[in-house]
Motif scaffolding. Structure first.
Motif, PDB file in Angstrom:
ATOM      1  N   ALA A 146      -7.705  -8.903   3.899  1.00 19.94           N
ATOM      2  CA  ALA A 146      -8.139  -8.973   5.296  1.00 19.94           C
ATOM      3  C   ALA A 146      -8.069 -10.398   5.812  1.00 19.94           C
ATOM      4  CB  ALA A 146      -9.567  -8.437   5.414  1.00 19.94           C
ATOM      5  N   ALA A 147      -8.216 -11.363   4.913  1.00 20.49           N
ATOM      6  CA  ALA A 147      -8.161 -12.771   5.308  1.00 20.49           C
ATOM      7  C   ALA A 147      -6.727 -13.293   5.354  1.00 20.49           C
ATOM      8  CB  ALA A 147      -8.985 -13.610   4.337  1.00 20.49           C
ATOM      9  N   GLY A 148      -5.764 -12.402   5.165  1.00 22.07           N
ATOM     10  CA  GLY A 148      -4.358 -12.808   5.243  1.00 22.07           C
ATOM     11  C   GLY A 148      -3.811 -13.332   3.946  1.00 22.07           C
ATOM     12  N   ALA A 149      -4.483 -13.056   2.800  1.00 25.21           N
ATOM     13  CA  ALA A 149      -4.038 -13.561   1.511  1.00 25.21           C
ATOM     14  C   ALA A 149      -3.487 -12.444   0.647  1.00 25.21           C
ATOM     15  CB  ALA A 149      -5.193 -14.262   0.798  1.00 25.21           C
ATOM     16  N   CYS A 150      -2.802 -11.475   1.255  1.00 24.35           N
ATOM     17  CA  CYS A 150      -2.169 -10.405   0.505  1.00 24.35           C
ATOM     18  C   CYS A 150      -0.732 -10.835   0.195  1.00 24.35           C
ATOM     19  CB  CYS A 150      -2.173  -9.114   1.322  1.00 24.35           C
ATOM     20  SG  CYS A 150      -1.612  -7.680   0.410  1.00 24.35           S
ATOM     21  N   HIS A 151      -0.423 -11.023  -1.079  1.00 22.60           N
ATOM     22  CA  HIS A 151       0.900 -11.517  -1.451  1.00 22.60           C
ATOM     23  C   HIS A 151       1.947 -10.424  -1.527  1.00 22.60           C
ATOM     24  CE1 HIS A 151      -0.063 -15.771  -3.230  1.00 22.60           C
ATOM     25  NE2 HIS A 151      -0.144 -15.706  -1.925  1.00 22.60           N
ATOM     26  N   LEU A 152       1.518  -9.185  -1.714  1.00 22.85           N
ATOM     27  CA  LEU A 152       2.466  -8.070  -1.761  1.00 22.85           C
ATOM     28  C   LEU A 152       1.829  -6.852  -1.114  1.00 22.85           C
ATOM     29  CD1 LEU A 152       5.162  -6.826  -2.828  1.00 22.85           C
ATOM     30  CD2 LEU A 152       3.897  -6.187  -4.895  1.00 22.85           C
ATOM     31  N   ALA A 153       2.528  -6.280  -0.134  1.00 21.05           N
ATOM     32  CA  ALA A 153       2.066  -5.054   0.516  1.00 21.05           C
ATOM     33  C   ALA A 153       3.240  -4.089   0.608  1.00 21.05           C
ATOM     34  CB  ALA A 153       1.501  -5.353   1.897  1.00 21.05           C
ATOM     35  N   VAL A 154       3.182  -3.042  -0.187  1.00 23.77           N
ATOM     36  CA  VAL A 154       4.236  -2.026  -0.236  1.00 23.77           C
ATOM     37  C   VAL A 154       3.717  -0.778   0.457  1.00 23.77           C
ATOM     38  CG1 VAL A 154       5.645  -0.584  -1.756  1.00 23.77           C
ATOM     39  CG2 VAL A 154       5.096  -2.939  -2.415  1.00 23.77           C
ATOM     40  N   THR A 155       4.477  -0.269   1.408  1.00 29.63           N
ATOM     41  CA  THR A 155       4.039   0.891   2.187  1.00 29.63           C
ATOM     42  C   THR A 155       5.121   1.960   2.219  1.00 29.63           C
ATOM     43  OG1 THR A 155       2.742  -0.575   3.624  1.00 29.63           O
ATOM     44  CG2 THR A 155       3.134   1.662   4.420  1.00 29.63           C
ATOM     45  N   GLY A 156       4.784   3.144   1.723  1.00 31.28           N
ATOM     46  CA  GLY A 156       5.682   4.291   1.814  1.00 31.28           C
ATOM     47  C   GLY A 156       7.034   4.080   1.167  1.00 31.28           C
ATOM     48  N   LEU A 157       7.075   3.364   0.036  1.00 33.66           N
ATOM     49  CA  LEU A 157       8.355   3.003  -0.574  1.00 33.66           C
ATOM     50  C   LEU A 157       9.027   4.224  -1.199  1.00 33.66           C
ATOM     51  CD1 LEU A 157      10.017   0.387  -0.967  1.00 33.66           C
ATOM     52  CD2 LEU A 157       9.081   0.274  -3.274  1.00 33.66           C
ATOM     53  N   ARG A 158      10.303   4.397  -0.860  1.00 30.96           N
ATOM     54  CA  ARG A 158      11.085   5.520  -1.383  1.00 30.96           C
ATOM     55  C   ARG A 158      12.406   5.006  -1.947  1.00 30.96           C
ATOM     56  NH1 ARG A 158       9.260  10.469  -0.167  1.00 30.96           N
ATOM     57  NH2 ARG A 158       7.547  10.600   1.357  1.00 30.96           N
ATOM     58  N   LYS A 159      12.814   5.594  -3.070  1.00 30.21           N
ATOM     59  CA  LYS A 159      14.101   5.254  -3.656  1.00 30.21           C
ATOM     60  C   LYS A 159      14.622   6.431  -4.468  1.00 30.21           C
ATOM     61  CE  LYS A 159      17.702   2.976  -4.876  1.00 30.21           C
ATOM     62  NZ  LYS A 159      18.750   2.665  -3.874  1.00 30.21           N
ATOM     63  N   SER A 160      15.886   6.766  -4.219  1.00 29.29           N
ATOM     64  CA  SER A 160      16.549   7.823  -4.982  1.00 29.29           C
ATOM     65  C   SER A 160      17.809   7.273  -5.621  1.00 29.29           C
ATOM     66  CB  SER A 160      16.920   8.998  -4.066  1.00 29.29           C
ATOM     67  OG  SER A 160      15.767   9.605  -3.533  1.00 29.29           O
ATOM     68  N   PHE A 161      18.142   7.820  -6.783  1.00 30.07           N
ATOM     69  CA  PHE A 161      19.414   7.557  -7.433  1.00 30.07           C
ATOM     70  C   PHE A 161      20.124   8.900  -7.544  1.00 30.07           C
ATOM     71  CE2 PHE A 161      16.681   4.093  -8.983  1.00 30.07           C
ATOM     72  CZ  PHE A 161      17.456   3.001  -8.638  1.00 30.07           C
ATOM     73  N   GLY A 162      21.131   9.088  -6.695  1.00 32.80           N
ATOM     74  CA  GLY A 162      21.761  10.400  -6.604  1.00 32.80           C
ATOM     75  C   GLY A 162      20.764  11.407  -6.076  1.00 32.80           C
ATOM     76  N   GLY A 172      10.508   3.005   3.643  1.00 36.26           N
ATOM     77  CA  GLY A 172       9.268   2.261   3.491  1.00 36.26           C
ATOM     78  C   GLY A 172       9.467   0.790   3.789  1.00 36.26           C
ATOM     79  N   SER A 173       8.423   0.010   3.549  1.00 34.68           N
ATOM     80  CA  SER A 173       8.487  -1.422   3.844  1.00 34.68           C
ATOM     81  C   SER A 173       7.823  -2.223   2.731  1.00 34.68           C
ATOM     82  CB  SER A 173       7.797  -1.732   5.178  1.00 34.68           C
ATOM     83  OG  SER A 173       6.396  -1.471   5.100  1.00 34.68           O
ATOM     84  N   VAL A 174       8.280  -3.477   2.596  1.00 34.35           N
ATOM     85  CA  VAL A 174       7.717  -4.406   1.606  1.00 34.35           C
ATOM     86  C   VAL A 174       7.453  -5.731   2.306  1.00 34.35           C
ATOM     87  CG1 VAL A 174       8.073  -5.669  -0.542  1.00 34.35           C
ATOM     88  CG2 VAL A 174       8.960  -3.330  -0.315  1.00 34.35           C
ATOM     89  N   SER A 175       6.188  -6.133   2.329  1.00 36.09           N
ATOM     90  CA  SER A 175       5.819  -7.463   2.805  1.00 36.09           C
ATOM     91  C   SER A 175       5.545  -8.324   1.587  1.00 36.09           C
ATOM     92  CB  SER A 175       4.570  -7.400   3.691  1.00 36.09           C
ATOM     93  OG  SER A 175       4.149  -8.711   4.051  1.00 36.09           O
ATOM     94  N   LEU A 176       6.337  -9.382   1.440  1.00 39.13           N
ATOM     95  CA  LEU A 176       6.274 -10.248   0.270  1.00 39.13           C
ATOM     96  C   LEU A 176       5.926 -11.651   0.734  1.00 39.13           C
ATOM     97  CD1 LEU A 176       6.833 -10.221  -2.834  1.00 39.13           C
ATOM     98  CD2 LEU A 176       9.182 -10.866  -2.286  1.00 39.13           C
ATOM     99  N   LEU A 177       4.785 -12.154   0.295  1.00 37.33           N
ATOM    100  CA  LEU A 177       4.323 -13.490   0.687  1.00 37.33           C
ATOM    101  C   LEU A 177       4.336 -13.641   2.206  1.00 37.33           C
ATOM    102  CD1 LEU A 177       6.145 -15.552  -2.079  1.00 37.33           C
ATOM    103  CD2 LEU A 177       3.751 -14.850  -2.031  1.00 37.33           C
ATOM    104  N   GLY A 178       3.918 -12.571   2.881  1.00 34.80           N
ATOM    105  CA  GLY A 178       3.772 -12.597   4.331  1.00 34.80           C
ATOM    106  C   GLY A 178       5.030 -12.327   5.123  1.00 34.80           C
ATOM    107  N   GLN A 179       6.147 -12.023   4.444  1.00 31.45           N
ATOM    108  CA  GLN A 179       7.402 -11.755   5.144  1.00 31.45           C
ATOM    109  C   GLN A 179       7.906 -10.361   4.820  1.00 31.45           C
ATOM    110  OE1 GLN A 179      10.367 -15.029   5.446  1.00 31.45           O
ATOM    111  NE2 GLN A 179       9.109 -16.071   3.928  1.00 31.45           N
ATOM    112  N   GLN A 180       8.449  -9.685   5.832  1.00 33.03           N
ATOM    113  CA  GLN A 180       9.066  -8.387   5.617  1.00 33.03           C
ATOM    114  C   GLN A 180      10.432  -8.611   4.977  1.00 33.03           C
ATOM    115  OE1 GLN A 180       8.025  -5.224   6.067  1.00 33.03           O
ATOM    116  NE2 GLN A 180       5.981  -5.927   6.659  1.00 33.03           N
TER     117      GLN A 180
END
Length: 271
Positions: free
Chosen positions: A24-40, A84-92
């Protein structure tokens, strides 16, 4: 002259309160939301949400094929996610390409199970390769070409993992435990803010694995580095993680602080 002598020496799906406050204070280093991945036709990740607060050590557990390694690689776009989305060190990270993506990746270390050292080069040169995240060129490849200040830093990293006396040895002459220590020293050389570790001691015997894992966690905590590591070793997950995240068949099934968890309860993740 020998190198060592020349350079001496809560609830499921909820963050714990401390992590929630940091995020909440903006110190989240990784935020993964709804991540999807398929292989074939195989859907490996099915809408996974994970958050890691700055300074946390989070253990990612689950059976083989549940999506742990794929999740780590998607977070750095070593594998492109399908949704989905990945926020890494505050960047998408999905919005970055080229130099911007390289700059972000330079702040994230990755420790692999198989060490990924260059066999014919010395331990010191392999550690120096961590400098490439910050500055490329031949000076970051071979230690004889490196600047004195960079060689000193690489030696210091080797000293911290207890291998200053092995600096001149070729990587292919080192034991498995020594090789993983060199890989950890290389990650330190990178000066990362966040480290991903994929089964970092799985290739080692139990005694060496325990020793290297303790060293690894102690160094990450000393440096204040955020850590997300995968492990099949439930005792390591409990001992070295602040929080546990479990995947099963591509979905998150557990997200809880390690405090109060038992080995018997966690075994149900693998059922």
């Amino acid at each position: 002259m020998a190198i060592a002598a020349a350079y001496p020496s809560p609830r499921s799906d909820a963050l714990p309160a401390a992590a929630s406050t940091k995020a909440a204070a903006g110190a989240c280093h990784l935020a993964v939301t709804g991540l999807r991945k398929s292989f074939g036709k195989v859907e490996v990740l099915k809408g996974v949400d994970v958050a890691v607060a700055a300074g946390e050590a989070v253990a990612l557990i689950g059976a083989n094929g549940c999506g742990k390694s794929t999740l780590l690689r998607c977070c750095l776009r070593l594998v492109e996610p399908d949704g989905g989305s990945v926020s890494l060190l505050g960047q998408q990270i999905g919005a970055l390409n080229g130099a911007a993506l390289r700059r972000l990746r330079a702040q994230v270390g990755f420790v692999f199970q198989r060490h990924n050292l260059v066999p014919r080069l010395s331990a010191l040169s392999n550690v120096l390769h961590g400098l490439q995240a910050r500055r490329g060129g031949p000076q970051s490849w071979f230690h004889p070409l490196a600047r004195r200040v960079d060689r000193d830093e690489a030696m210091h990293c080797l000293e911290r993992v207890g291998l200053a006396d092995q600096a001149a040895k070729r990587a292919d002459t080192l034991s498995g435990g020594q090789s993983q220590r060199v890989a950890i020293a290389r990650a330190l050389m990178q000066r990362p803010r966040l480290v991903f570790a994929d089964e970092p001691v799985a290739s080692l015997d139990p005694a060496a694995g325990e020793e290297v894992m303790q060293l690894f966690i102690d160094l990450m905590r000393d440096e204040g580095v955020t850590l997300l590591f995968t492990s099949h070793h439930l005792r390591h997950a409990l001992d070295y993680g602040d929080r546990l995240v479990a995947l099963s068949a591509g979905r998150k099934v557990l997200d809880t602080p390690t405090a109060g968890q038992s080995l018997d309860a966690l075994k149900s993740v693998y059922a």
